[in-house]
Design an enzyme around this catalytic site. Structure first.
Site, PDB file in Angstrom:
ATOM      1  N   HIS A 155     -45.638 -37.246   8.526  1.00  9.98           N
ATOM      2  CA  HIS A 155     -45.788 -37.778   7.160  1.00  9.98           C
ATOM      3  C   HIS A 155     -46.269 -39.227   7.172  1.00  9.98           C
ATOM      4  O   HIS A 155     -45.974 -39.983   6.252  1.00  9.98           O
ATOM      5  CB  HIS A 155     -44.481 -37.680   6.373  1.00  9.98           C
ATOM      6  N   SER A 276     -69.282 -56.624   7.067  1.00  9.27           N
ATOM      7  CA  SER A 276     -69.465 -56.497   5.622  1.00  9.27           C
ATOM      8  C   SER A 276     -70.592 -57.434   5.222  1.00  9.27           C
ATOM      9  O   SER A 276     -70.721 -58.529   5.775  1.00  9.27           O
ATOM     10  CB  SER A 276     -68.165 -56.887   4.916  1.00  9.27           C
ATOM     11  N   LYS A 282     -64.983 -59.536   8.091  1.00 10.16           N
ATOM     12  CA  LYS A 282     -64.738 -58.106   8.267  1.00 10.16           C
ATOM     13  C   LYS A 282     -65.369 -57.505   9.512  1.00 10.16           C
ATOM     14  O   LYS A 282     -66.469 -57.853   9.899  1.00 10.16           O
ATOM     15  CB  LYS A 282     -65.262 -57.312   7.038  1.00 10.16           C
ATOM     16  N   GLU A 289     -65.431 -43.800  10.013  1.00 13.37           N
ATOM     17  CA  GLU A 289     -65.400 -43.338   8.620  1.00 13.37           C
ATOM     18  C   GLU A 289     -66.510 -42.326   8.363  1.00 13.37           C
ATOM     19  O   GLU A 289     -66.315 -41.326   7.663  1.00 13.37           O
ATOM     20  CB  GLU A 289     -65.553 -44.522   7.667  1.00 13.37           C
TER      21      GLU A 289
END
Ligand code: ARG
Length: 456
Positions: A155, A276, A282, A289
């Site tokens: 979980h 970024s 970043k 992804e």
């Protein structure tokens, strides 16, 4: 001009020609189409349909066409619909009447199924290799970092400590089953449809076994109608691809979570991250992804193919031409995902300190205490309740489980003993799970031995 317009009085509407053309995407089958044609031509000599000199002319011209395609100088024509007719027309332009004999005893219906099966056979082998490369990358990381431990999650909550190797080898298992699925599918792919004609076979004395031997097919299709009309070999491949994509996506998700500042279990190499355009600080796990994101189009291809097939009456229907783009896209997508994930894993740095720190929480060893009680013949449900109460007590007092005295523990767990206070070390907790498949280092060692043998 078309190869089939004998009974037609007018030419095809431009729009219709473009709409029905598949050449833009099926041209990637050119090699398989040519191999199939050469095997067919050689067999036609045996069937006494053409002479061996004619077969030689056909072969030579087909090889020449192949070279032209590879050099990028071959002119594909939409009016000629697909790869089969583009090549056949070029052959006829090249050697005239002799070229016009090649299609004897053959239909594009059995030709396309043959091309696809040849193509998938190769693609299947390539994928299997890429899967193995990814397994090797995961295995090597498991081996290199086998002393690291981290919390295992259920979980997405801290559950029990595990060796990093155990976690990584779980993916090696998944990718092993993926390879088995591919191997299994390959057996059903490797059946020769050629010789089925349009749907009912041929009146010519074709020797299908000769063709199968030349092309390396294990067997001949038993039913010509089935051979030209079903695409379950595509659906099976897509479903194996969908499962691979799902596994890759889960791995990518773990990587993304681990790379977050909150976790910081892993640092990806700059080569597999992007920045970024706005925020200078970043470093984003975009490639992971994307591997997660690309899973959707692979599922899409599977659902597309299933939907394509579900309402088709026997036998060949032109709808079947729509079987290719999704398949090719899914093959490309999964192939490149596997090729990205392997080096991403190999080049990643694992932050052992962060992982160990996260695994220190004594609450992760609550199950160990409950099982210690079970060993003292306390019924598990009762043990669970007592330890649960102890966890609640510690939370209330704002003290970790390993910071209470035996007296306090006994208030809640009457049968507790001195020993219980020593159950909260994550490494010993791991080593207590010494049963086949368990997280104990000795068990993980035997997994590592198994994969070392298998992968090298
Ligand atoms: N381009 C077609 C396909 O991909 C080849 C078979 C066409 N057969 C036909 N009878 N129109 O399915």
């Amino acid at each position: 001009m078309s190869l089939w317009n004998g009974r037609f009085r007018s030419g095809t509407d431009q729009r219709a020609a473009l709409y029905s053309a598949s050449i833009d995407f099926d041209k990637r089958l050119y090699k398989q189409d040519i191999e199939g044609s050469i095997a067919h031509a050689e067999m036609l000599v045996e069937a006494d349909v053409i002479t061996s000199e004619e077969a030689e002319m056909i072969k030579k011209s087909l090889r020449d066409i192949e070279t032209r395609i590879e050099k990028g100088v071959f002119q594909f024509d939409h009016q000629l619909e697909d790869i089969h007719m583009n090549i056949e027309q070029a052959l006829i332009n090249d050697i005239g009447e002799v070229g016009a004999k090649l299609h004897s005893g053959r239909s594009r219906n059995d030709q396309i199924a043959t091309d696809e099966r040849l193509y998938l056979r190769e693609a299947n082998d390539r994928l299997s290799q890429s899967l193995q490369d990814l397994q090797t990358a995961l295995f090597s990381a498991a081996e290199r970092f086998q002393h690291l431990i981290l919390p295992g999650f259920t979980h997405l909550q801290h559950a029990q400590p595990v060796p990093l190797a155990h976690h990584l080898l779980a993916y090696v298992e998944m990718f092993e089953r993926d390879r088995q699925r591919l191997t299994d599918t390959r057996q059903r792919i490797n059946v020769l449809p050629l010789g089925s004609g349009a749907l009912a076979g041929s009146t010519l004395p074709l020797n299908r076994q000769t063709v199968a031997d030349k092309l390396g097919f294990d067997s001949l299709s038993r039913n010509s109608m089935d051979a030209v009309s079903d695409r379950d070999y595509i659906i099976e491949t897509l479903s194996a691809l969908a499962i691979i994509a799902m596994h890759c996506s889960r791995l990518a998700e773990d990587i993304i979570i681990w790379a977050s500042q909150e976790f910081a279990f892993i640092e990806l190499d700059d080569a597999f991250c992007t920045g970024s355009s706005l925020m200078p600080q970043k470093k984003n796990p975009d490639l992971a992804e994307l591997s997660r994101g690309k899973t959707g189009r692979v599922y899409g291809a599977l659902v597309g193919a299933l939907t394509l097939m579900k309402g088709l009456p026997m036998t060949y229907n032109r709808d079947l031409q729509e079987d290719k783009e999704g398949l090719f896209d899914a093959l490309d997508t999964v192939g490149s995902t596997l090729e990205i994930l392997a080096p991403m894993i190999s080049s990643a740095r694992f932050n052992g300190n962060r992982m160990r720190e996260a695994a220190q929480d004594p609450a992760l060893m609550a199950t160990d205490l409950a099982e210690w009680l079970v060993n003292r013949k306390v019924p598990f449900r009762e043990a669970h309740r007592q330890v649960g109460r102890l966890v609640g007590y510690c939370r209330e007092k704002g003290r970790p489980l390993n910071r209470i005295t035996l007296e306090e523990m006994r208030l809640i767990i009457p049968s507790a003993e001195e020993e219980c206070l020593n159950l909260f070390d994550p490494q010993s907790s791991i080593d207590r799970r010494d049963l086949p498949g368990g997280a104990a280092m000795s068990q993980v060692q035997s997994q590592l031995r198994f994969w070392r043998q298998k992968l090298t």
